[in-house]
Design a protein around this motif. Structure first.
Motif, PDB file in Angstrom:
ATOM      1  N   GLN A  20       2.123   2.714  13.544  1.00 37.12           N
ATOM      2  CA  GLN A  20       0.701   2.971  13.759  1.00 37.12           C
ATOM      3  C   GLN A  20      -0.091   1.689  13.959  1.00 37.12           C
ATOM      4  N   GLY A  21       0.403   0.578  13.395  1.00 38.01           N
ATOM      5  CA  GLY A  21      -0.288  -0.691  13.557  1.00 38.01           C
ATOM      6  C   GLY A  21       0.077  -1.425  14.831  1.00 38.01           C
ATOM      7  N   SER A  22       0.970  -0.860  15.632  1.00 34.84           N
ATOM      8  CA  SER A  22       1.380  -1.489  16.890  1.00 34.84           C
ATOM      9  C   SER A  22       0.461  -1.045  18.025  1.00 34.84           C
ATOM     10  N   ASP A  23       0.720  -1.561  19.212  1.00 32.20           N
ATOM     11  CA  ASP A  23      -0.134  -1.281  20.365  1.00 32.20           C
ATOM     12  C   ASP A  23       0.276  -0.032  21.133  1.00 32.20           C
ATOM     13  N   TYR A  24       1.217   0.721  20.601  1.00 32.35           N
ATOM     14  CA  TYR A  24       1.672   1.909  21.319  1.00 32.35           C
ATOM     15  C   TYR A  24       0.609   3.003  21.271  1.00 32.35           C
ATOM     16  N   SER A  25       0.640   3.868  22.267  1.00 34.86           N
ATOM     17  CA  SER A  25      -0.321   4.970  22.322  1.00 34.86           C
ATOM     18  C   SER A  25      -0.062   5.953  21.186  1.00 34.86           C
ATOM     19  N   ALA A  26      -1.049   6.811  20.943  1.00 35.28           N
ATOM     20  CA  ALA A  26      -0.928   7.805  19.877  1.00 35.28           C
ATOM     21  C   ALA A  26       0.221   8.771  20.149  1.00 35.28           C
ATOM     22  N   SER A  27       0.428   9.110  21.436  1.00 39.37           N
ATOM     23  CA  SER A  27       1.505  10.046  21.761  1.00 39.37           C
ATOM     24  C   SER A  27       2.882   9.426  21.544  1.00 39.37           C
ATOM     25  N   VAL A  28       3.004   8.109  21.789  1.00 42.86           N
ATOM     26  CA  VAL A  28       4.275   7.427  21.526  1.00 42.86           C
ATOM     27  C   VAL A  28       4.551   7.395  20.032  1.00 42.86           C
TER      28      VAL A  28
END
Length: 683
Positions: free
Chosen positions: A649-657
């Motif tokens: 959750q703290g990474s730059d990935y999208s919410a869907s990822v």
């Protein structure tokens, strides 16, 4: 829940894909191909048939209710238009046919679903005749489908177009059904066939037991496995080997040793029990015990590859490389059989949609070469034969790599010349025995020439003068068996007439073995690998010293990375894979890197690799990968599930990822993986 896309291959004539499968049924010799899903679509307004499409799938329960539910996921609300082949199409699914192969009875289960309407189940035999479905046929088909789902999931030989893969045991309910079905079918396990390294499937070594232990490994449900195997052992003592293996994998060593002791007392020639004993003794460093049990296992199952391979490993750990080579030379080898994939009709169109969610942009464009990117591949890299090895030949090559990793190439050739008859040596001896002149001089000259070639001082293959790059000695050919046919009589006559030194030469010759042609070929395969690897490292060092950029295409870096992995050079493999990823995304390179990260215990790198590979699999309709589940399982055990969630959750990935990764935490919750916190996010 992140929605998956549905791939489609459109037929030229409606129904030809199912007909092609029916015609191919008699050619299936193992587990059969993935399940086939065929859809007939009609125009939403006129009701006129428009198209027949199909895709492949594994991991779906082949019961009628589950198939009907799966078909329902392929439909949309009535009257809605869908984007299909880039255009809005107004159509509905009229019928769906689900085909699942039963390898025991050699029939194809067909479930025809009318939407909306009825569900009809029947089977088609090898002659194309239709028969009713029985409860026993459904049980067999279900087990076959689970085995395929586990064993095909990460198999590159099954990378076919429009193939969806799902987890066959995603929860406890599915687990209960599988265990109940498996308990009924274990006694017939040998009928499911076996992996490539097993010549004759047995009660213990077969595809069902392979899938069963893969399930245990992924879920950690060893208690359930022990309960099942204990009941089976009460009926048939042969299941002791599987129960002991289960105890060892769940770290119950005391129970495992007691069971192995009882088992060997009851059946002292059981090769599976002996092989487990050997493996256990090796982990404890008792190679003296291991070599004894390994030899007994070989005596008990001389026609199987696995006991011989285990004995080779023991000799390698004992540093007895001559015995290792001689044992490897005696391994029974089996030809590789192609997978059960059949020719399908020419497609009219292929639709491989990109899912709306769970996608990382760099992955979407993975198949598109960048501007100015070279896509050529050096022929020397493209034709490396080791990458095409399968089955026992691949395993034997790995053992040969273990030996060269311990000894070095030059020493391997020395050991080879000590235990096997070389062609030049045989021809020299044949000439000497016929002339009976200057035997000592000839023998000394041959020995000196061999030493010079092995040490690499005068061999023309040792240094490339033009390039100034180091190379390796090309191995001499061993003698062909046909050349020495009938040579025993000749040696006997010669020794009676020759001197004492002639007797010694003949005795040395006769104490050697003929090298099997397949093993001789593996030496040449390894030579090609070693030569290309050495050239690569020399060129890389040269360019680095000159402060020049050393450029390769993406495909070339992938090949070099795989080459370094085969040669057990982890750092060089990581270097090649990283250089491939510097060009653009490569699933092959990232998968290789993730395995290196797991081995080196780098949790952050493992996590980011797993996220990207999960997104890549999702893009290509794959929702189940034992490789990725194992990687996440190790992370949960080491880092804890809550920490991993926070990192995602703290990474730059999208919410869907991030949401897509919940599938691993759901499995962790269902099967109580070590490291999973029960109160994680209120779950």
């Amino acid at each position: 829940m992140v929605q998956t896309a549905v791939p489609e291959i459109q037929e030229i004539e409606i129904g030809e894909a199912v007909n092609a499968r029916t015609q191919a049924l008699s050619s299936f010799h193992s587990l059969g191909p993935p399940d086939l899903v065929h859809l007939t679509k009609v125009h939403a307004r006129t009701g006129v048939k428009e198209a027949g499409t199909y895709h492949y799938v594994t991991g779906i329960d082949p019961s009628s209710a589950s198939i009907a539910a799966y078909m329902n996921t392929l439909t949309y609300a009535p009257g809605e238009g869908q984007i299909w082949f880039g255009k809005v199409q107004h159509w509905n699914i009229q019928t769906g046919v689900y085909c699942c192969y039963n390898s025991l009875s050699r029939v194809d289960l067909r479930v025809r679903v009318h939407i909306p309407g009825s569900v009809e189940a029947f089977v088609i035999d090898e002659r194309g005749e239709k028969h009713p479905v029985t409860e026993q046929l459904m049980l067999e088909t279900y087990i076959c489908s689970v085995i395929r789902a586990f064993l095909f999931a990460d198999d590159d030989d099954y990378n076919i177009t429009a193939y969806r893969r799902f987890n066959p045991i995603p929860n406890r309910e599915a687990e209960e059904k599988f265990l109940e079905a498996a308990s009924k079918m274990f006694s017939r396990g040998w009928q499911f066939g076996s992996e490539l390294e097993v010549q004759v499937p047995t009660l213990i070594s077969n595809n069902l037991t392979a899938a069963f232990f893969k399930y245990l490994d992924l879920t950690k449900s060893y208690d359930a496995g022990v309960n099942l195997l204990e009941k089976l052992r009460e009926k048939d003592f042969d299941f002791s080997a599987l129960l002991a293996r289960c105890y060892l994998e769940m770290d119950e060593e005391v129970k495992a040793v007691q069971l192995l002791h009882e088992g060997v007392q009851e059946s002292h020639r059981d090769p599976n029990l002996l092989d487990l004993q050997t493996k256990f003794c090796m982990t404890k460093g008792r190679l003296d015990f291991a070599v004894a049990t390994a030899k007994r296992a070989v005596d008990s199952a001389p026609s199987e590859f696995a006991p011989w391979a285990r004995l080779v490993k023991v000799y390698i750990e004992q540093q007895d490389f001559q015995s290792a080579l001689l044992t490897l030379n005696s391994c029974p080898m089996f030809p590789y059989q192609n997978v059960d994939l059949h020719r399908m009709p020419v497609a009219q169109r292929v639709h491989l949609p990109i899912p709306a969610e769970g996608i990382i942009q760099e992955i979407v464009d993975d198949a598109v070469a960048g501007e100015g990117e070279t896509t050529t591949v050096d022929p020397a890299l493209a034709r490396l034969p080791a990458s095409s090895l399968r089955g026992t030949f691949a395993k034997a090559y790995d053992l040969l790599v273990e030996i060269v990793h311990e000894t070095g190439w030059d020493m391997l050739l020395k050991y080879r010349s000590k235990v096997f008859i070389m062609e030049e040596e045989y021809r020299s001896l044949k000439t000497e025995t016929s002339s009976l002149k200057k035997l000592n001089n000839h023998s000394r000259a041959d020995s000196d020439a061999s030493n010079v070639a092995v040490n690499g001082r005068e061999s023309s293959a040792d240094v490339d003068d033009e390039e100034g790059l180091p190379n390796i000695v090309k191995p001499e050919s061993s003698v062909d068996a046909e050349l020495v046919k009938g040579s025993e009589d000749g040696h006997h006559t010669t020794s009676a007439a020759a001197s004492a030194k002639d007797d010694k030469s003949s005795t040395t010759f006769r104490s050697k073995r003929l090298c099997e042609r397949w093993l001789d070929n593996l030496f040449m395969v390894m030579y090609e690998d070693m030569r290309v690897y050495t050239l690569w490292r020399a060129e890389s060092a040269h360019y680095k010293a000159q402060q020049l950029a050393y450029k390769k295409s993406l495909r070339e870096w992938e090949i070099l990375g795989a080459l370094a992995v085969r040669m057990r050079h982890t750092e060089e493999a990581a270097e090649a894979y990283n250089l491939a990823l510097d060009i653009r995304f490569s699933a092959k390179a990232l998968k290789g890197l993730m395995e290196i990260y797991v081995e080196k215990k780098e949790p952050i790198n493992v996590l980011h690799a797993a996220i990207k590979l999960t997104s890549y699999d999702h893009r290509w309709f794959k929702e189940f990968s034992p490789l990725l589940i194992k990687a996440m399982q190790g992370l949960v055990q080491e880092e804890g599930s809550q920490k991993l969630r926070n990192m995602i959750q703290g990474s730059d990935y999208s919410a869907s990822v991030a949401e897509m990764m919940d599938v691993y935490f759901d499995i962790a919750k269902q099967f109580h993986w070590p490291g999973y916190e029960e109160d994680d996010d209120g779950r």
